[in-house]
Write an enzyme that holds these catalytic residues in place. Sequence first.
Site, PDB file in Angstrom:
ATOM      1  N   TYR B 427       0.822  -1.225   0.000  1.00 46.63           N
ATOM      2  CA  TYR B 427       0.000   0.000   0.000  1.00 46.63           C
ATOM      3  C   TYR B 427       0.855   1.275   0.000  1.00 46.63           C
ATOM      4  O   TYR B 427       2.046   1.220   0.206  1.00 46.63           O
ATOM      5  CB  TYR B 427      -1.076  -0.009   1.079  1.00 46.63           C
ATOM      6  CG  TYR B 427      -0.757  -0.120   2.559  1.00 46.63           C
ATOM      7  CD1 TYR B 427       0.424   0.310   3.128  1.00 46.63           C
ATOM      8  CD2 TYR B 427      -1.731  -0.635   3.416  1.00 46.63           C
ATOM      9  CE1 TYR B 427       0.634   0.229   4.495  1.00 46.63           C
ATOM     10  CE2 TYR B 427      -1.530  -0.721   4.787  1.00 46.63           C
ATOM     11  CZ  TYR B 427      -0.341  -0.281   5.317  1.00 46.63           C
ATOM     12  OH  TYR B 427      -0.141  -0.357   6.664  1.00 46.63           O
ATOM     13  N   GLU B 428       0.229   2.358  -0.288  1.00 39.19           N
ATOM     14  CA  GLU B 428       0.921   3.661  -0.409  1.00 39.19           C
ATOM     15  C   GLU B 428       1.946   3.635  -1.544  1.00 39.19           C
ATOM     16  O   GLU B 428       2.956   4.317  -1.505  1.00 39.19           O
ATOM     17  CB  GLU B 428       1.602   3.965   0.930  1.00 39.19           C
ATOM     18  CG  GLU B 428       1.618   5.429   1.293  1.00 39.19           C
ATOM     19  CD  GLU B 428       0.233   6.020   1.406  1.00 39.19           C
ATOM     20  OE1 GLU B 428      -0.677   5.332   1.916  1.00 39.19           O
ATOM     21  OE2 GLU B 428       0.046   7.155   0.945  1.00 39.19           O
ATOM     22  N   GLY B 429       1.631   2.860  -2.596  1.00 42.59           N
ATOM     23  CA  GLY B 429       2.565   2.672  -3.710  1.00 42.59           C
ATOM     24  C   GLY B 429       3.423   1.453  -3.452  1.00 42.59           C
ATOM     25  O   GLY B 429       4.196   1.440  -2.495  1.00 42.59           O
ATOM     26  N   GLN B 434       7.843   2.494  -5.789  1.00 43.71           N
ATOM     27  CA  GLN B 434       8.806   3.355  -5.095  1.00 43.71           C
ATOM     28  C   GLN B 434      10.142   3.353  -5.837  1.00 43.71           C
ATOM     29  O   GLN B 434      10.772   4.399  -6.035  1.00 43.71           O
ATOM     30  CB  GLN B 434       9.039   2.859  -3.655  1.00 43.71           C
ATOM     31  CG  GLN B 434       7.795   2.748  -2.795  1.00 43.71           C
ATOM     32  CD  GLN B 434       7.079   4.058  -2.585  1.00 43.71           C
ATOM     33  OE1 GLN B 434       7.715   5.104  -2.489  1.00 43.71           O
ATOM     34  NE2 GLN B 434       5.758   4.020  -2.546  1.00 43.71           N
TER      35      GLN B 434
END
Lengths: 569, 569
Positions: B427-429, B434
């Site tokens: 999650y969050e990329g 990243q």
Amino acid sequence: MPYTAPVSEFKFLLAHVVDFAQVTATQQFEGAAADVTDAILTEIGRLCDEVIAPLNRAGDLHPARIENGVVRTSPGFSEGYRAIAEGGWIGLSAAETYGGMGLPLTLNTALNDMMSGACLSLQLCPLLSQGQIEALSHHASDDIKALYLPKLISGEWTGTMNLTEPQAGSDVGAVQSKAQDNGDGTFAITGQKIYITWGDHDVAENVCHLVLARLPEAPAGTKGLSLFLVPKRLPDTDGKPGVLNGVSVVSLEHKLGLHGSPTCVMQYDGATGWLIGPPQGGMAAMFTMMNNARLGVGVQGVGIAEAAMQHALAYAAERKQGRTPTGETSILGHADVRRMLTAMQADLFAARSISLACAVAIDMQTATEASHWEARAAFLTPIAKAFGTDVGIAAANDGVQVFGGMGVIEETGAAQFSRDVRVTAIYEGTNGIQAMDLVSRKLSDGGEAAFGLIKEIEDTTRAARDVFPHEAEALWNAAQTLREATEWMLSQEDLNDRFAGAVPFLRGFARVLGGLFHLRSALAAPKTARSALMRVYIWRLLPEISGLLAQAQIGGADLYDLDFGLQSA
Amino acid sequence: MPYTAPVSEFKFLLAHVVDFAQVTATQQFEGAAADVTDAILTEIGRLCDEVIAPLNRAGDLHPARIENGVVRTSPGFSEGYRAIAEGGWIGLSAAETYGGMGLPLTLNTALNDMMSGACLSLQLCPLLSQGQIEALSHHASDDIKALYLPKLISGEWTGTMNLTEPQAGSDVGAVQSKAQDNGDGTFAITGQKIYITWGDHDVAENVCHLVLARLPEAPAGTKGLSLFLVPKRLPDTDGKPGVLNGVSVVSLEHKLGLHGSPTCVMQYDGATGWLIGPPQGGMAAMFTMMNNARLGVGVQGVGIAEAAMQHALAYAAERKQGRTPTGETSILGHADVRRMLTAMQADLFAARSISLACAVAIDMQTATEASHWEARAAFLTPIAKAFGTDVGIAAANDGVQVFGGMGVIEETGAAQFSRDVRVTAIYEGTNGIQAMDLVSRKLSDGGEAAFGLIKEIEDTTRAARDVFPHEAEALWNAAQTLREATEWMLSQEDLNDRFAGAVPFLRGFARVLGGLFHLRSALAAPKTARSALMRVYIWRLLPEISGLLAQAQIGGADLYDLDFGLQSA
């Protein structure tokens, strides 16, 4: 997203990578000619695809449970087990005298791989029976063999291993269960055993436990252990399951994975048992059972790696997300998704080849009784176990990552693979213990088996120089690095300095061995995807050995410099 | 085996490793003097140890559930949340104007680390509020700020992020939710959002959703997205939660981990929302929210690594099994157990240092508005996110291994860490995204930020030459390898060749950065366990970079040679 057993992959590996022909050339295994082998692999594939794989989710969602003191298994497991038994698969490698097929362990390894990928929870049941068949075949009296082997081989009865107690896990010598001579050829077994896989169930009419226990006045430690066969129901005079024995299942463990596999706490209260092997000969008999079981567990990792890879690949091929540089509409067009999937495939190929090479060595040992085959099998066993399960865990983890957010949603099944496979790096001897075995007992021949394998790698790179010059050179260099690391290990007088580097050494050895089998595969099929996969392995994964084998040669002193009290420092 | 927040570790890191003094030397953060910081860290530690950590198992065993259309959270979570809110911790770094403490993000990073280690499921709730506070502070109108910020900062209301839809995960531009102007300053929002963390609950009186949606005739892709604030209950004229808005929770996901964190499917049926930022300005506002959230997620991995390490260490120190070469009675005497625990500690130290260095850069950017701090923060953010979560996953996995068979028995809690932390790499990329961000946008300055960090490593090795000559040399050499890999990345014109090596490049960069912080730590505390840990890191873990950075520089062609049709080959 169904599982498809990799039947044609096995055919390729047997024909071109692990030289299965030498096994079928022996008198012992002349029955396993190519047409028989092909038919058997195809039949196993059908069983796994159509009968076993469909049970996998139900096993996770509806765990085995205790009802009125007996274990009820997951929906469909009974029918699945019966299909395995009725196909004769439990006795694939067992002696024909007792109803087995007498076929090579290599084929049994393919069977275990495919059944594991289809449903690991269910596969554990026949795997444990196989181990018990092996132990009884080597160590039991003729009477015991005549009574039990046909039942175990037909699958009417199943087998378990009872080693562990709360204080005796990796340290088997700490076992406290007691055995008392009843004076009538039987013994009374008393004690509690934990982590007993398929210790009770409703898929067959009897459960036969092999139990490590201590006779009165037996010495402490492993030397004082004896092995006993303790059936759940005592056979009556016709050899049918009769009255209940003094053994019961106390509880089931609530586990991370393998919910369909009942993991039991077993209580023995003066249960009637029969001695297997001589008094205090328990460890020798147990090792027979555990040795092939280690290969069997390694192959569980390989099977899950296959299933997780197929599952992730099928998802990736369907999932659309973002523009890809190649214009592919699915996420298969993204380089990083491909990086993960190719690594899964390349690792899977390496681990499967190592497991089959180990099985071929065991078969050759069986057929020829030659000591170099025995040494090779003994050397490859801990590698097959630890590397196979490491690869299974890594592939399942990468599979979750390929699924993105869906990977942690249990409905997709990606997470189940990672939960189910996790324990394979622990049971049947942790992977750390496998590595310690490798750098101590398995190097006690002065490195003969190790250097034999390294020489084989060198020979193969020589043969590949014209076709794959760069890759052959890279693998040659890797073999030299491995040779140095092996020599370093052998030169350490303090075993603990070997132990400190054991795990990275095992991983490094497996990595280089994987290169050998990839190169063979590519030589057999140049200009195909197999060559492309070999290149991925050689250039992306093999370079890991510099880090691994550097760590292998540090010794243990630095690890003991730490007092683990950092926080209060 | 309770969790103990590593308060003294943070004090050491701030003082000796990440130069927090430069932050407190700025006018903006002069209030965070050493005595204030120490008191705050100690108070957070007490909250985590005594209030939050005891909730962790209950969250796993008693998942959040839907009751009559609203979410009921796990036992004790309400009280735990209130303790966090009442301590003022949600607004630790928020503006004092709206009731925050106005303290550096570095301290907030320590807070998030410790709360994550104590109970990750609960920590997610304040983490999401922090992100919303950040987004509203930068992009909302004064009226919205005046109404919402005090409520979010006090914790009376909580915040969520609503990006994902079934077809729009990593590809945010595929969002289809619609917004219609109501003509009265509000908008009607319609659509379905998935994976909404803490999307509904019973721990606070209102839930404020930040929702990405598309205005009529907005362009396709990310450019056409606008951001709306949609509260669960519409504030009445006194700013109290009034009538229910047209948003409801449809269902909760059944997840691998984080059972205590309700992951919701949210339905918006013409719900009333307020535009945040300009029309079509949704992505800019969202990025504000996501950027610090990425650091926040990286720190979740660090927190779990700490908790898993403590848990495994405490078990190992008690568990007796086998003879050990040192005569230690616990399994801590075994070299391979020490190998795992020291690697966990060394990795944890590296990941925590990187996250704090990233936070310090963000604070310096806030305080000085200097572009080099901004670039440094931007470069370190994806590394902190991906490496922190990779380390969390690896440490939790090793923690299970240290527990042996007990590791997969859910009662011990070792498996829970590995289940809970797994999604942080997604999650969050995803960590792949990243890494792609790192090798593309974060190198678009021509490598200035990257080479600045590499130069810092070189300078530190120079300073360490007298005290740790061998380790300084090893790290110097690693910096050169990293410099070459960075130059290779910059020289690739086809971005996809960078992407193919992005993940190993990020991991390699993090490994070398970790060496920098370990060396600084050892210089500050020579002849202590910190130096011993630095040596373990330099000799055992840093050598991984040869494999990683070799793989980073291959390009993508080989990955596209595979058609993934091996099985039918």
